[in-house]
Design a protein around this motif. Structure first.
Motif, short mmCIF file in Angstrom:
data_model
loop_
_atom_site.label_atom_id
_atom_site.label_comp_id
_atom_site.label_asym_id
_atom_site.label_seq_id
_atom_site.Cartn_x
_atom_site.Cartn_y
_atom_site.Cartn_z
N ARG A 110 56.29 109.99 73.79
CA ARG A 110 56.56 108.57 74.05
C ARG A 110 55.44 107.71 73.50
NH1 ARG A 110 57.57 104.19 76.32
NH2 ARG A 110 58.07 103.38 78.31
N VAL A 111 55.81 106.60 72.89
CA VAL A 111 54.87 105.63 72.35
C VAL A 111 55.00 104.34 73.14
CG1 VAL A 111 54.28 104.23 70.31
CG2 VAL A 111 54.96 106.64 70.04
N SER A 112 53.88 103.78 73.57
CA SER A 112 53.88 102.49 74.29
C SER A 112 53.56 101.34 73.35
CB SER A 112 52.86 102.50 75.42
OG SER A 112 53.18 103.52 76.34
N PHE A 113 52.69 101.59 72.36
CA PHE A 113 52.28 100.59 71.37
C PHE A 113 51.55 101.32 70.25
CE2 PHE A 113 48.75 101.11 74.27
CZ PHE A 113 47.65 101.18 73.42
N LEU A 114 51.31 100.63 69.16
CA LEU A 114 50.48 101.17 68.08
C LEU A 114 49.34 100.20 67.81
CD1 LEU A 114 52.95 102.54 65.39
CD2 LEU A 114 51.57 103.83 67.00
N GLU A 115 48.21 100.75 67.44
CA GLU A 115 47.05 99.93 67.08
C GLU A 115 46.65 100.30 65.66
OE1 GLU A 115 44.03 97.15 68.37
OE2 GLU A 115 45.22 98.22 69.85
N TYR A 116 46.74 99.33 64.75
CA TYR A 116 46.37 99.55 63.35
C TYR A 116 45.05 98.85 63.07
CZ TYR A 116 51.08 101.17 62.16
OH TYR A 116 52.24 101.88 62.08
N GLU A 117 44.14 99.60 62.45
CA GLU A 117 42.87 99.04 62.00
C GLU A 117 42.78 99.27 60.49
OE1 GLU A 117 39.68 100.92 64.05
OE2 GLU A 117 40.21 100.03 65.99
N ALA A 118 42.13 98.35 59.79
CA ALA A 118 41.97 98.51 58.35
C ALA A 118 40.79 97.68 57.87
CB ALA A 118 43.23 98.07 57.62
N TYR A 119 40.12 98.18 56.87
CA TYR A 119 39.17 97.37 56.13
C TYR A 119 40.00 96.68 55.06
CZ TYR A 119 35.31 96.08 53.09
OH TYR A 119 34.44 95.38 52.30
N GLU A 120 40.26 95.40 55.27
CA GLU A 120 41.27 94.68 54.49
C GLU A 120 41.09 94.80 52.97
OE1 GLU A 120 43.07 90.22 53.83
OE2 GLU A 120 41.89 90.60 55.62
N PRO A 121 39.91 94.59 52.39
CA PRO A 121 39.81 94.69 50.93
C PRO A 121 40.22 96.07 50.39
CG PRO A 121 37.86 93.60 51.81
CD PRO A 121 38.64 94.15 52.99
N LEU A 122 39.83 97.12 51.08
CA LEU A 122 40.18 98.47 50.65
C LEU A 122 41.68 98.73 50.82
CD1 LEU A 122 39.14 101.14 49.53
CD2 LEU A 122 38.67 101.84 51.88
N ALA A 123 42.24 98.30 51.94
CA ALA A 123 43.67 98.50 52.18
C ALA A 123 44.52 97.73 51.17
CB ALA A 123 44.03 98.08 53.61
N VAL A 124 44.13 96.50 50.87
CA VAL A 124 44.86 95.70 49.87
C VAL A 124 44.79 96.38 48.51
CG1 VAL A 124 44.81 93.52 48.58
CG2 VAL A 124 44.69 93.50 51.08
N ARG A 125 43.62 96.91 48.16
CA ARG A 125 43.47 97.61 46.88
C ARG A 125 44.37 98.85 46.84
NH1 ARG A 125 37.98 97.65 46.14
NH2 ARG A 125 37.71 99.66 47.17
N ALA A 126 44.44 99.61 47.93
CA ALA A 126 45.30 100.80 47.97
C ALA A 126 46.77 100.42 47.85
CB ALA A 126 45.06 101.58 49.26
#
Length: 121
Positions: free
Chosen positions: A45-61
């Motif tokens: 069961r999932v109650s929520f998700l938490e996403y973290e990212a280093y935005e410049p690196l994620a945008v580049r990927a």
């Protein structure tokens, strides 16, 4: 509106689609994918998700993935937005829009994009 984004704001597939479609481009197809937070994952069961990212690196990927897709479907235009932060059940975590002269290319590019996001982002 950026075609590639990583943001804590709610995602708007209609706005991204409107940004990418315009008259006179010869497009015949729009495929879109909206990934939602679901309440089951691998039998748990999932109650929520938490996403973290280093935005410049994620945008580049994400940009790299779109470049890869365009090698196979060069007539297709793609946009992808990924959400960060705490997301509740039913909220969109990712949206992908593929615009192309042909539906097969739009579907294929959209599918390729989500599969690559799951692999590397």
């Amino acid at each position: 509106m950026a075609l590639v984004a990583v943001t804590p704001e709610p995602l708007d597939v209609q706005a991204l689609m409107a940004e990418m479609t315009r008259a006179g481009t010869g497009d015949g197809a729009v495929a879109r994918f909206v990934g939602l937070v679901r309440e089951q994952n691998q039998g748990r069961r999932v109650s929520f998700l938490e996403y973290e990212a280093y935005e410049p690196l994620a945008v580049r990927a994400l940009g790299r993935i779109l470049d890869e897709a365009l090698e196979s479907w060069p007539a297709t235009r793609l946009g992808v937005h990924h959400r960060t932060g705490r997301l509740q059940l039913g909220e969109a975590s990712i949206i992908i829009v593929a615009v192309s002269p042909h539906r097969g290319d739009a579907f294929a590019a959209c599918r390729y994009t989500i599969e690559r996001v799951k692999q590397i982002v």
